[in-house]
Scaffold this motif. Structure first.
Motif, PDB file in Angstrom:
ATOM      1  N   ASP A   3       0.813  -1.221   0.000  1.00 47.07           N
ATOM      2  CA  ASP A   3       0.000   0.000   0.000  1.00 47.07           C
ATOM      3  C   ASP A   3       0.844   1.268   0.000  1.00 47.07           C
ATOM      4  N   ASN A   4       1.924   1.283   0.767  1.00 43.28           N
ATOM      5  CA  ASN A   4       2.751   2.492   0.835  1.00 43.28           C
ATOM      6  C   ASN A   4       3.384   2.808  -0.514  1.00 43.28           C
ATOM      7  N   GLN A   5       3.788   1.772  -1.241  1.00 41.14           N
ATOM      8  CA  GLN A   5       4.387   2.003  -2.552  1.00 41.14           C
ATOM      9  C   GLN A   5       3.349   2.475  -3.564  1.00 41.14           C
ATOM     10  N   LEU A   6       2.133   1.945  -3.472  1.00 36.95           N
ATOM     11  CA  LEU A   6       1.093   2.336  -4.419  1.00 36.95           C
ATOM     12  C   LEU A   6       0.575   3.737  -4.157  1.00 36.95           C
ATOM     13  N   GLN A   7       0.603   4.184  -2.899  1.00 33.28           N
ATOM     14  CA  GLN A   7       0.084   5.499  -2.573  1.00 33.28           C
ATOM     15  C   GLN A   7       1.061   6.617  -2.918  1.00 33.28           C
ATOM     16  N   LYS A   8       2.302   6.259  -3.140  1.00 35.97           N
ATOM     17  CA  LYS A   8       3.299   7.263  -3.491  1.00 35.97           C
ATOM     18  C   LYS A   8       3.048   7.728  -4.920  1.00 35.97           C
ATOM     19  N   ARG A   9       2.857   9.013  -5.124  1.00 37.15           N
ATOM     20  CA  ARG A   9       2.542   9.589  -6.437  1.00 37.15           C
ATOM     21  C   ARG A   9       3.730  10.409  -6.939  1.00 37.15           C
ATOM     22  N   PHE A  10       3.892  10.374  -8.234  1.00 36.99           N
ATOM     23  CA  PHE A  10       4.894  11.212  -8.878  1.00 36.99           C
ATOM     24  C   PHE A  10       4.180  12.313  -9.637  1.00 36.99           C
ATOM     25  N   SER A  11       4.812  13.454  -9.718  1.00 31.82           N
ATOM     26  CA  SER A  11       4.204  14.570 -10.431  1.00 31.82           C
ATOM     27  C   SER A  11       4.457  14.429 -11.931  1.00 31.82           C
ATOM     28  N   LEU A  12       3.816  15.266 -12.707  1.00 29.22           N
ATOM     29  CA  LEU A  12       3.997  15.265 -14.149  1.00 29.22           C
ATOM     30  C   LEU A  12       5.436  15.630 -14.508  1.00 29.22           C
ATOM     31  N   LEU A  13       6.035  16.530 -13.736  1.00 30.82           N
ATOM     32  CA  LEU A  13       7.410  16.928 -13.986  1.00 30.82           C
ATOM     33  C   LEU A  13       8.365  15.751 -13.779  1.00 30.82           C
ATOM     34  N   ASP A  14       8.100  14.912 -12.777  1.00 27.20           N
ATOM     35  CA  ASP A  14       8.926  13.720 -12.575  1.00 27.20           C
ATOM     36  C   ASP A  14       8.832  12.785 -13.766  1.00 27.20           C
ATOM     37  N   THR A  15       7.658  12.641 -14.322  1.00 28.56           N
ATOM     38  CA  THR A  15       7.470  11.769 -15.486  1.00 28.56           C
ATOM     39  C   THR A  15       8.187  12.331 -16.708  1.00 28.56           C
ATOM     40  N   ILE A  16       8.129  13.631 -16.900  1.00 28.95           N
ATOM     41  CA  ILE A  16       8.810  14.252 -18.046  1.00 28.95           C
ATOM     42  C   ILE A  16      10.315  14.081 -17.920  1.00 28.95           C
ATOM     43  N   TYR A  17      10.864  14.286 -16.721  1.00 31.90           N
ATOM     44  CA  TYR A  17      12.307  14.110 -16.527  1.00 31.90           C
ATOM     45  C   TYR A  17      12.729  12.660 -16.729  1.00 31.90           C
ATOM     46  N   ALA A  18      11.865  11.721 -16.387  1.00 26.71           N
ATOM     47  CA  ALA A  18      12.212  10.308 -16.552  1.00 26.71           C
ATOM     48  C   ALA A  18      12.143   9.884 -18.017  1.00 26.71           C
ATOM     49  N   ILE A  19      11.242  10.463 -18.793  1.00 27.13           N
ATOM     50  CA  ILE A  19      11.047  10.036 -20.186  1.00 27.13           C
ATOM     51  C   ILE A  19      11.915  10.824 -21.157  1.00 27.13           C
ATOM     52  N   PHE A  20      12.023  12.137 -20.989  1.00 19.75           N
ATOM     53  CA  PHE A  20      12.699  12.996 -21.943  1.00 19.75           C
ATOM     54  C   PHE A  20      14.207  12.948 -21.710  1.00 19.75           C
ATOM     55  N   PRO A  21      15.010  12.649 -22.707  1.00 16.26           N
ATOM     56  CA  PRO A  21      16.461  12.476 -22.516  1.00 16.26           C
ATOM     57  C   PRO A  21      17.219  13.809 -22.533  1.00 16.26           C
ATOM     58  N   PHE A  22      17.134  14.572 -21.451  1.00 17.01           N
ATOM     59  CA  PHE A  22      17.813  15.867 -21.393  1.00 17.01           C
ATOM     60  C   PHE A  22      19.325  15.717 -21.507  1.00 17.01           C
ATOM     61  N   ARG A  23      19.871  14.707 -20.895  1.00 17.01           N
ATOM     62  CA  ARG A  23      21.315  14.508 -20.934  1.00 17.01           C
ATOM     63  C   ARG A  23      21.780  14.223 -22.365  1.00 17.01           C
ATOM     64  N   PHE A  24      21.053  13.357 -23.071  1.00 13.64           N
ATOM     65  CA  PHE A  24      21.390  13.042 -24.461  1.00 13.64           C
ATOM     66  C   PHE A  24      21.286  14.278 -25.344  1.00 13.64           C
ATOM     67  N   LEU A  25      20.234  15.059 -25.159  1.00 13.43           N
ATOM     68  CA  LEU A  25      20.076  16.268 -25.972  1.00 13.43           C
ATOM     69  C   LEU A  25      21.172  17.288 -25.678  1.00 13.43           C
ATOM     70  N   GLY A  26      21.618  17.358 -24.438  1.00 14.12           N
ATOM     71  CA  GLY A  26      22.723  18.254 -24.095  1.00 14.12           C
ATOM     72  C   GLY A  26      24.015  17.831 -24.769  1.00 14.12           C
ATOM     73  N   VAL A  27      24.303  16.537 -24.770  1.00 14.26           N
ATOM     74  CA  VAL A  27      25.503  16.023 -25.441  1.00 14.26           C
ATOM     75  C   VAL A  27      25.396  16.244 -26.942  1.00 14.26           C
ATOM     76  N   LEU A  28      24.226  16.010 -27.510  1.00 17.31           N
ATOM     77  CA  LEU A  28      24.020  16.213 -28.936  1.00 17.31           C
ATOM     78  C   LEU A  28      24.201  17.685 -29.319  1.00 17.31           C
ATOM     79  N   ALA A  29      23.678  18.591 -28.524  1.00 11.99           N
ATOM     80  CA  ALA A  29      23.830  20.023 -28.804  1.00 11.99           C
ATOM     81  C   ALA A  29      25.291  20.459 -28.686  1.00 11.99           C
TER      82      ALA A  29
END
Length: 170
Positions: free
Chosen positions: A77-103
């Motif tokens: 229950d404790n693990q299921l009740q823990k929520r992540f924000s939309l910003l956490d999901t964007i940081y997890a999905i969007f490859p900022f590090r890769f885009l920085g290296v590419l730039a």
């Protein structure tokens, strides 16, 4: 299997240390600092004996029957009740590090072409090399490498190589 001497014991202990530490080395090497932060926010999964958990619940709750699924549900229950924000999901999905290296790589490649090549009038992004000059000295300092505009390398007046002036017939 017996080890013959101290040499084998040292090699075996180093191999065991490597096997035990490889997961932590992979985590430190392949994860981003953001993902390490997300992992530190996660709670540990409690490892317990489900049978003793069921017996303890039966004794405290006075229930006659508690299923293992209910015990698993209560533990998770404790693990299921823990929520992540939309910003956490964007940081997890969007490859900022890769885009920085590419730039960064694109910037340095483009600056190389601007400094060492001539732009062609035949088309967009068509370059040919500038004439190559021989340096007068082999002395090359750190200032020459990092600040070539302010500390240029002195070269001879005549180029040792230049692009041939051949035209292709299509």
């Amino acid at each position: 299997m017996e080890t013959a001497g101290i040499d084998d014991m040292i090699v075996n202990s180093i191999a065991l240390t490597f096997i035990l530490d490889i997961d932590e080395l992979c985590l430190q090497t392949f994860t981003t600092p953001y993902m390490k932060g997300v992992l530190t926010r996660c709670r540990d999964l409690p490892l317990s004996d489900f049978k003793s958990e069921l017996e303890r619940e039966w004794l405290t709750d006075g229930e006659t029957h508690v299923s293992e699924m209910l015990a698993l549900h209560r533990l998770g229950d404790n693990q299921l009740q823990k929520r992540f924000s939309l910003l956490d999901t964007i940081y997890a999905i969007f490859p900022f590090r890769f885009l920085g290296v590419l730039a960064t790589a694109s910037f340095f490649v483009f600056s190389y072409y601007l400094g060492h090549c001539n732009n062609s009038e035949a088309g967009f992004l068509r370059y040919w090399p500038k004439p190559l000059f021989l340096a007068e000295s082999t002395k090359y300092s750190v200032l020459n490498s990092f600040f070539p505009r302010f500390f240029p390398v002195v070269s001879n007046g005549d180029p040792i190589w230049s692009m041939p002036n051949q035209t292709r017939s299509v």
